[in-house]
Design a protein around this motif. Structure first.
Motif, PDB file in Angstrom:
ATOM      1  N   TYR A  65      10.753  -4.480  -6.583  1.00 57.22           N
ATOM      2  CA  TYR A  65      10.893  -5.942  -6.632  1.00 57.22           C
ATOM      3  C   TYR A  65      11.112  -6.524  -5.237  1.00 57.22           C
ATOM      4  CZ  TYR A  65      10.884  -6.160 -11.714  1.00 57.22           C
ATOM      5  OH  TYR A  65      10.499  -6.103 -13.040  1.00 57.22           O
ATOM      6  N   SER A  66      11.793  -5.753  -4.390  1.00 58.11           N
ATOM      7  CA  SER A  66      12.035  -6.209  -3.020  1.00 58.11           C
ATOM      8  C   SER A  66      10.761  -6.274  -2.196  1.00 58.11           C
ATOM      9  CB  SER A  66      13.046  -5.289  -2.318  1.00 58.11           C
ATOM     10  OG  SER A  66      14.332  -5.470  -2.851  1.00 58.11           O
ATOM     11  N   ILE A  67       9.779  -5.452  -2.537  1.00 59.53           N
ATOM     12  CA  ILE A  67       8.491  -5.533  -1.841  1.00 59.53           C
ATOM     13  C   ILE A  67       7.955  -6.957  -1.924  1.00 59.53           C
ATOM     14  CG2 ILE A  67       6.059  -4.811  -1.890  1.00 59.53           C
ATOM     15  CD1 ILE A  67       7.032  -2.102  -2.953  1.00 59.53           C
ATOM     16  N   ILE A  88       0.825  -1.219   0.000  1.00 54.28           N
ATOM     17  CA  ILE A  88       0.000   0.000   0.000  1.00 54.28           C
ATOM     18  C   ILE A  88       0.855   1.263   0.000  1.00 54.28           C
ATOM     19  CG2 ILE A  88      -1.681   1.346   1.331  1.00 54.28           C
ATOM     20  CD1 ILE A  88      -2.786  -1.372   2.351  1.00 54.28           C
ATOM     21  N   LEU A  89       1.772   1.380   0.977  1.00 51.75           N
ATOM     22  CA  LEU A  89       2.507   2.639   1.145  1.00 51.75           C
ATOM     23  C   LEU A  89       3.482   2.972   0.007  1.00 51.75           C
ATOM     24  CD1 LEU A  89       3.234   2.896   4.983  1.00 51.75           C
ATOM     25  CD2 LEU A  89       1.563   4.144   3.605  1.00 51.75           C
ATOM     26  N   PRO A  90       4.322   2.026  -0.469  1.00 49.76           N
ATOM     27  CA  PRO A  90       5.225   2.375  -1.576  1.00 49.76           C
ATOM     28  C   PRO A  90       4.482   2.818  -2.827  1.00 49.76           C
ATOM     29  CG  PRO A  90       5.968   0.374  -0.516  1.00 49.76           C
ATOM     30  CD  PRO A  90       4.625   0.685   0.065  1.00 49.76           C
ATOM     31  N   ARG A  91       3.352   2.199  -3.110  1.00 51.63           N
ATOM     32  CA  ARG A  91       2.549   2.604  -4.271  1.00 51.63           C
ATOM     33  C   ARG A  91       2.054   4.045  -4.101  1.00 51.63           C
ATOM     34  NH1 ARG A  91       1.052   2.078  -9.650  1.00 51.63           N
ATOM     35  NH2 ARG A  91      -0.985   3.041  -9.899  1.00 51.63           N
ATOM     36  N   LEU A  92       1.621   4.376  -2.891  1.00 53.88           N
ATOM     37  CA  LEU A  92       1.173   5.750  -2.622  1.00 53.88           C
ATOM     38  C   LEU A  92       2.321   6.747  -2.775  1.00 53.88           C
ATOM     39  CD1 LEU A  92      -1.163   5.272   0.489  1.00 53.88           C
ATOM     40  CD2 LEU A  92      -1.841   6.156  -1.751  1.00 53.88           C
ATOM     41  N   ILE A  93       3.513   6.356  -2.273  1.00 53.48           N
ATOM     42  CA  ILE A  93       4.678   7.236  -2.375  1.00 53.48           C
ATOM     43  C   ILE A  93       5.090   7.409  -3.837  1.00 53.48           C
ATOM     44  CG2 ILE A  93       7.145   7.432  -1.823  1.00 53.48           C
ATOM     45  CD1 ILE A  93       6.493   6.111   0.887  1.00 53.48           C
ATOM     46  N   LEU A  94       5.075   6.300  -4.602  1.00 53.43           N
ATOM     47  CA  LEU A  94       5.414   6.365  -6.022  1.00 53.43           C
ATOM     48  C   LEU A  94       4.471   7.303  -6.775  1.00 53.43           C
ATOM     49  CD1 LEU A  94       6.263   2.642  -6.902  1.00 53.43           C
ATOM     50  CD2 LEU A  94       7.757   4.606  -7.279  1.00 53.43           C
ATOM     51  N   LYS A  95       3.176   7.168  -6.534  1.00 56.86           N
ATOM     52  CA  LYS A  95       2.191   7.989  -7.247  1.00 56.86           C
ATOM     53  C   LYS A  95       2.218   9.437  -6.802  1.00 56.86           C
ATOM     54  CE  LYS A  95      -1.676   6.991  -8.937  1.00 56.86           C
ATOM     55  NZ  LYS A  95      -3.116   6.743  -9.148  1.00 56.86           N
ATOM     56  N   SER A  96       2.426   9.664  -5.502  1.00 61.20           N
ATOM     57  CA  SER A  96       2.335  11.027  -4.967  1.00 61.20           C
ATOM     58  C   SER A  96       3.647  11.800  -5.075  1.00 61.20           C
ATOM     59  CB  SER A  96       1.895  10.977  -3.495  1.00 61.20           C
ATOM     60  OG  SER A  96       0.666  10.312  -3.364  1.00 61.20           O
ATOM     61  N   PHE A  97       4.783  11.093  -4.945  1.00 62.87           N
ATOM     62  CA  PHE A  97       6.068  11.796  -4.886  1.00 62.87           C
ATOM     63  C   PHE A  97       7.048  11.398  -5.999  1.00 62.87           C
ATOM     64  CE2 PHE A  97       4.508  11.296  -0.471  1.00 62.87           C
ATOM     65  CZ  PHE A  97       4.255  12.637  -0.185  1.00 62.87           C
ATOM     66  N   GLY A  98       6.799  10.285  -6.724  1.00 67.01           N
ATOM     67  CA  GLY A  98       7.660   9.878  -7.836  1.00 67.01           C
ATOM     68  C   GLY A  98       8.717   8.844  -7.456  1.00 67.01           C
ATOM     69  N   SER A  99       9.362   8.270  -8.481  1.00 72.63           N
ATOM     70  CA  SER A  99      10.329   7.185  -8.285  1.00 72.63           C
ATOM     71  C   SER A  99      11.581   7.627  -7.538  1.00 72.63           C
ATOM     72  CB  SER A  99      10.731   6.590  -9.641  1.00 72.63           C
ATOM     73  OG  SER A  99       9.649   5.929 -10.245  1.00 72.63           O
ATOM     74  N   GLU A 100      12.035   8.864  -7.768  1.00 77.58           N
ATOM     75  CA  GLU A 100      13.275   9.299  -7.121  1.00 77.58           C
ATOM     76  C   GLU A 100      13.103   9.496  -5.617  1.00 77.58           C
ATOM     77  OE1 GLU A 100      16.551  11.221  -9.228  1.00 77.58           O
ATOM     78  OE2 GLU A 100      15.000  12.258 -10.351  1.00 77.58           O
TER      79      GLU A 100
END
Length: 506
Positions: free
Chosen positions: A260-262, A27-39
């Motif tokens: 991938y580590s997720i 849940i959280l990494p997906r939210l961070i990716l969408k809201s703040f980006g890959s970097e």
């Protein structure tokens, strides 16, 4: 509470915690990716690994403390338990102070050594807020957690971890949806996780008769510094890849690695959760020298862990790339589809689980000094190969280093157990590895047969399509695993079937 009940309670609560961890981890990494980006996602994961470097300085003392507690706990020797705990707490209190100094150094140096585009203040403050929970862990929590785990009461720790994890996920979800910055989100995470060690401290003070003012003339933790090699090796094998990518590659690669580590770490931790009560139980048997019972138990543990690892990671190897496609759908700043890297990282994490029974026996037996060269060589292999290969092959290079190190360590540990400790025949290990390889090869051969290949492909990049694929792959892997194990381990299969039928009848 008898052994079997404690083992069942520890295993079930640990398993629950890992399931919750996996769900929250998606849940959280997906939210961070969408809201703040890959970097930003890469930055967060990179800082996490750099903060984890401080665990180098634990120097394996935690594992040695556990080994030192098995005998006094079995004999209910409160004075010796107190001596070990007080000595351990002194060590971890010093480590907490070192952590504070390390965080300051990291805040100053990291913005310059990492290949990232964020400003100094942005990066330094991120490190500061993320370090709070680490400090609380070393100052208040680790020694109590070690005591509970050694006493086969790890379920207390797992329950507290599960509760705080759910609290953190809910709080971060709301904060991100309300538009809060990543610093606020990570600060809340640190504060919530700081609750965990306080819960454990309260429980230990209420349920154990510890004398925190006890004096001792002789060091109560024998072999205190002999766990260094094992510990450093574990930290390197778990954390080197992200650090190498941060320094020699870029944060986008770190983000790909973290996605991938997720999956792989979640699956690995799921299997590890099933062993959390086993080391304490094996340690107790070894302390009492119940060798016949121990050898029989070890035989079952080896087969169960190998079978479970191949079953779960066999499914993962076929499903990880399709899952990442769905998980990162709509995120176009980085190409997350990396098939070769996916296979290598799955093999590396599977190797970590395949070595578990042999590593558990070494730690439970307290053979730290005798085995330290193995851990040193594995660490060196991982670092050297990763650093050399990352420039040419990037993600594939760092994963290759981990795979080779894991292969070496697994074989060496199995050989050591066959010659020492419980004298487990090495040919049994070779037979088990042969069965593991046969299952995995058959799975991938069938999946890639031209006349059935279309059955094992996603029809669309959606979770529904992925779930249908997962069901088909899982059925195939289970069927092949049952057939092959029936051929090579008929007695084990019969015993499992018989016990299952008896439970159903009851």
């Amino acid at each position: 509470m008898e052994r079997k009940k404690r083992l069942a309670l520890n295993t079930s609560t640990s398993l629950l915690y890992q399931v919750v961890t996996i769900i929250c981890g998606f849940i959280l990494p997906r939210l961070i990716l969408k809201s703040f980006g890959s970097e930003v996602n890469g930055l967060v994961n990179s800082i996490t690994q750099f903060l984890a470097i401080i665990s180098f300085l634990e120097l394996g003392v935690g594992a040695v403390i556990q080994s030192s507690l098995y005998k006094p706990l079995a004999e209910k020797d409160d004075e010796q338990i107190s001596r070990v705990i007080v000595s351990g707490q002194k060590f971890f209190s010093k480590l907490a102070k070192i952590l504070t100094a390390y965080v300051v150094i990291l805040m100053v140096s990291y913005p310059f050594i990492a290949n990232q585009k964020f400003g100094f203040v942005y990066t330094a403050t991120m490190i500061g807020v993320m370090s709070i929970s680490s400090f609380a862990q070393y100052y208040f929590g680790i020694i109590n957690s070690l005591l509970l785990t050694s006493d086969q009461k790890g379920y207390v720790s797992y329950i507290s971890q599960t509760v705080t994890l759910v609290m953190n996920t809910a709080a971060c979800f709301m904060l991100i949806k309300l538009g809060s910055g990543i610093h606020v989100v990570k600060l809340v995470t640190s504060l919530i996780y700081a609750i965990r060690p306080l819960i454990l401290a309260i429980y230990v003070r209420r349920h154990y008769n510890l004398n925190w003012n006890i004096k001792y003339t002789e060091e109560p933790i024998k072999q205190k510094w002999n766990g260094v090699a094992q510990h450093v090796s574990a930290v390197i094998l778990d954390g080197t890849d992200n650090i190498v990518l941060t320094i020699f590659s870029n944060l986008k690669d770190v983000s790909i690695y973290s996605v991938y580590s997720i999956v792989t770490s979640g699956v690995k931790q799921l299997l590890l959760s099933m062993t959390n009560g086993i080391q304490a139980l094996i340690g107790e048997m070894w302390a009492k020298q119940e060798l016949d019972e121990l050898k029989e138990f070890f035989g079952w543990i080896e087969w169960i862990l190998h079978t479970g690892t191949i079953l779960i990671f066999g499914i993962t190897s076929a499903l990880i790339v399709p899952f990442v496609e769905v998980y990162t759908k709509g995120i176009s700043d980085v190409n997350y589809v990396q098939p070769l890297f996916a296979i290598l990282i799955v093999i590396a994490n599977a190797g970590h689980c395949l070595r578990l029974p042999y590593n558990i026996m070494i730690l439970a037996g307290g053979h730290y000094k005798q085995t330290q060269n193995n851990y040193i060589i594995a660490s060196a292999l991982n670092i050297i190969i990763s650093v050399i290969a990352v420039k040419a092959w990037g993600l594939v290079g760092v994963a290759t280093g981990t795979v080779i190190a894991m292969f070496y360590q697994t074989v060496w540990m199995a050989w050591y157990d066959s010659k020492n400790l419980i004298k487990w025949p090495f040919k049994k290990f070779l037979k088990q590895i042969f069965v593991d390889v046969v299952i995995v090869v058959l799975v991938h051969l069938i999946i890639n047969l031209y006349f059935v290949k279309t059955w094992f492909e996603m029809k669309s990049v959606t979770y529904v399509s992925w779930i249908f694929l997962a069901v088909k792959i899982s059925i195939l892997v289970v069927l092949i695993s049952v057939v092959i194990n029936t051929i090579f381990y008929r007695t084990h299969i019969r015993s499992v079937v018989k016990k299952s039928i008896n439970k159903i009848k009851k």
